[in-house]
Design a protein around this motif. Sequence first.
Motif, PDB file in Angstrom:
ATOM      1  N   ASP A  63      31.065 -58.076  92.010  1.00  0.00           N
ATOM      2  CA  ASP A  63      31.819 -57.486  92.867  1.00  0.00           C
ATOM      3  C   ASP A  63      30.917 -56.443  93.219  1.00  0.00           C
ATOM      4  N   SER A  96      40.884 -58.504 105.948  1.00  0.00           N
ATOM      5  CA  SER A  96      40.583 -57.970 104.736  1.00  0.00           C
ATOM      6  C   SER A  96      40.923 -60.218 104.827  1.00  0.00           C
ATOM      7  N   HIS A  97      40.532 -60.241 103.332  1.00  0.00           N
ATOM      8  CA  HIS A  97      39.961 -61.749 103.055  1.00  0.00           C
ATOM      9  C   HIS A  97      39.850 -63.145 104.093  1.00  0.00           C
ATOM     10  N   HIS A 104      32.517 -64.715 101.108  1.00  0.00           N
ATOM     11  CA  HIS A 104      34.305 -64.427 101.312  1.00  0.00           C
ATOM     12  C   HIS A 104      34.247 -62.949 101.611  1.00  0.00           C
ATOM     13  N   ALA A 106      36.191 -59.435 100.933  1.00  0.00           N
ATOM     14  CA  ALA A 106      37.521 -58.694 100.785  1.00  0.00           C
ATOM     15  C   ALA A 106      38.471 -57.611 100.836  1.00  0.00           C
ATOM     16  N   GLN A 107      37.681 -56.700 102.002  1.00  0.00           N
ATOM     17  CA  GLN A 107      38.462 -56.198 103.126  1.00  0.00           C
ATOM     18  C   GLN A 107      37.352 -55.366 102.555  1.00  0.00           C
ATOM     19  N   GLN A 133      33.859 -55.238 100.917  1.00  0.00           N
ATOM     20  CA  GLN A 133      33.787 -55.352  99.809  1.00  0.00           C
ATOM     21  C   GLN A 133      33.428 -56.690  99.535  1.00  0.00           C
ATOM     22  N   THR A 134      32.871 -57.314  98.534  1.00  0.00           N
ATOM     23  CA  THR A 134      32.666 -59.143  98.689  1.00  0.00           C
ATOM     24  C   THR A 134      32.244 -59.451  96.964  1.00  0.00           C
TER      25      THR A 134
END
Length: 143
Positions: A63, A96-97, A104, A106-107, A133-134
Amino acid sequence: MVTSALVEGVAEYLADAGVAEWNPTGGYPPDAAGIFIAAVPASPDRAVTITPYPVSIGYGTTDVTVGLQVRTRGTRDPRTLMSLRDAVFTALDGLSHRVLSGIHVAQIYWQSGAVLGLDANERGEHTDNYYVQTAWPSPHRPE
């Protein structure tokens, strides 16, 4: 590779959302709103510049949080800057996503912003910071 792919993916996403045009070579007509990476060119008047910076790493995991400084510039009419900033915010905050250029996400969320004032040509400028966030796997931090 993660950083450049992420930034290019965000540029493509903003273009697909109708915020501004994305041309990896940076050539835009004078009346266009162009998206740039790391550099703030003299033209066109309306510009979105995306500059990445590190924020945090989750130790023991893949993360990461990558900051994106999104600098916007309008014409001498301050409403063009406001509209451009609003369009960026609407496109990015809460996204997100999603997979952007193979990364990818996440957000993405808005973190902070600042008025930069007028440039030498009396065009308004503003900067907003978005956190992404990835995951960033590596040989020492596998997925």
